[in-house]
Write an enzyme that holds these catalytic residues in place. Structure first.
Site, mmCIF file in Angstrom:
data_model
loop_
_atom_site.group_PDB
_atom_site.id
_atom_site.type_symbol
_atom_site.label_atom_id
_atom_site.label_comp_id
_atom_site.label_asym_id
_atom_site.label_seq_id
_atom_site.Cartn_x
_atom_site.Cartn_y
_atom_site.Cartn_z
ATOM 1 N N ASP A 1 0.823 -1.212 0.000
ATOM 2 C CA ASP A 1 0.000 0.000 0.000
ATOM 3 C C ASP A 1 0.856 1.260 0.000
ATOM 4 O O ASP A 1 0.330 2.377 -0.094
ATOM 5 C CB ASP A 1 -1.001 0.000 1.149
ATOM 6 N N SER A 2 2.187 1.096 0.033
ATOM 7 C CA SER A 2 3.091 2.224 -0.205
ATOM 8 C C SER A 2 2.878 2.815 -1.594
ATOM 9 O O SER A 2 3.300 3.950 -1.853
ATOM 10 C CB SER A 2 4.548 1.776 -0.060
ATOM 11 N N ASP B 1 -0.736 -6.226 0.021
ATOM 12 C CA ASP B 1 -1.224 -5.627 1.264
ATOM 13 C C ASP B 1 -2.744 -5.541 1.268
ATOM 14 O O ASP B 1 -3.361 -5.203 0.245
ATOM 15 C CB ASP B 1 -0.685 -4.203 1.415
ATOM 16 N N LYS C 1 -0.966 -9.528 3.105
ATOM 17 C CA LYS C 1 -0.269 -9.045 4.294
ATOM 18 C C LYS C 1 -1.184 -8.134 5.092
ATOM 19 O O LYS C 1 -1.868 -7.277 4.514
ATOM 20 C CB LYS C 1 1.011 -8.298 3.925
ATOM 21 N N GLU D 1 -1.173 -5.666 8.806
ATOM 22 C CA GLU D 1 -0.287 -5.026 9.767
ATOM 23 C C GLU D 1 -0.771 -5.239 11.194
ATOM 24 O O GLU D 1 -1.976 -5.212 11.477
ATOM 25 C CB GLU D 1 -0.203 -3.516 9.492
ATOM 26 N N GLU E 1 9.626 -4.245 10.628
ATOM 27 C CA GLU E 1 9.943 -2.926 10.085
ATOM 28 C C GLU E 1 10.457 -1.971 11.147
ATOM 29 O O GLU E 1 9.808 -1.769 12.190
ATOM 30 C CB GLU E 1 8.729 -2.304 9.382
#
Length: 264
Positions: A47-48, A86, A116, A118, A186
């Protein structure tokens, strides 16, 4: 030459062998094809892309529809790498059933092989269990989780105190127990990443987490020098931003001075 069809069991085997895992992000067909041909092990549709492709200030505005759209383009460029995507902000937080529906779209509509999420909250752990039970592999993510930027206040390093380090370690262990096939670590201290990597049976993929993880991931735009403010832990392997600007300026000058000669 790139290897053939990377699989999740292969990643587990590589951890046991000490063979480090390579991972980069992609957001369109062309970039994905280049990364895949170069032999990258895992491609993440992160999602970056909200920042590097869509121009947002954070990852938070990215929608599930946008992730599906970009993942479809990336899928068309990938032959060998394992493709992970993501789940964007608020597409899995309401309930495990919401997570299942969101992840199902990415597998069915975009052809990704894993998703993925978070964090390691009770909700994420429950969603991880349900997805894995439903045949959807899950990559965990602890430490600095950018979707929590408003809670953190900034994208600063996490796990610097004994209390926060213990919480991150506990979250990683819980994600492994919930069925995650691997975990992103991270922006945490290298010593903490080493401890987590040694305690877990599943692979750890570091980003700003030292050298002792089972693999490394970067945002490809940072690696290629395409971003103006890369994070402090991201090495730049090529200054393509400057090279592109120089090439475009030369083209403009040639056209304006009637020096441009198209190939015939």
């Amino acid at each position: 030459m790139p290897h053939r069809s990377v699989t999740i069991p292969q990643l587990h085997q590589w951890k046991g062998q000490g063979r480090l895992i390579t991972m980069l992000t992609a957001w369109d067909y062309l970039l994905a094809k280049l990364l895949d041909r170069a032999g990258i092990d895992v491609i993440l549709v992160g999602d970056s892309l909200g920042m590097v492709a869509l121009g947002y200030d954070t990852t938070l505005p990215v929608t599930l529809d946008q992730m599906v759209h970009h993942a479809q383009a990336v899928r068309r460029g990938v032959e060998s790498a394992l493709l992970v995507c993501d789940l964007p902000f608020l597409s899995y937080h309401a309930s495990p059933q919401q997570a299942l529906g969101s992840a199902g779209r990415l597998l069915k509509e975009a052809g990704v092989q894993a998703v993925k999420m978070e964090g390691a909250t009770p909700g994420v752990l429950a969603a991880t269990e349900l997805l894995v039970q439903s045949g959807i592999p899950v990559l965990g993510h602890v430490g600095l989780t950018p979707q929590m930027i408003h809670s953190f206040g900034s994208l600063r390093q996490q796990g610097k105190t004994p209390e926060t380090a213990e919480k991150i370690l506990a979250g990683a262990i819980a994600l492994e127990r919930a069925g995650a096939f691997g975990i992103i670590l991270e922006h945490i201290p290298a010593s903490l990443a080493q401890t987590i990597s040694q305690k877990l049976q599943i692979p750890t993929i570091g980003i700003g987490a030292g050298h002792d993880c089972d693999g490394q991931v970067l945002v490809t735009a940072d690696l290629l020098g395409l971003t103006t403010q890369p994070p402090p832990f991201a090495p730049i392997y090529a200054e393509l931003g400057g090279a592109i600007a120089t090439a475009v300026q030369a083209y403009c000058q040639d056209v304006q001075q009637r020096k441009f000669s198209p190939l015939t």
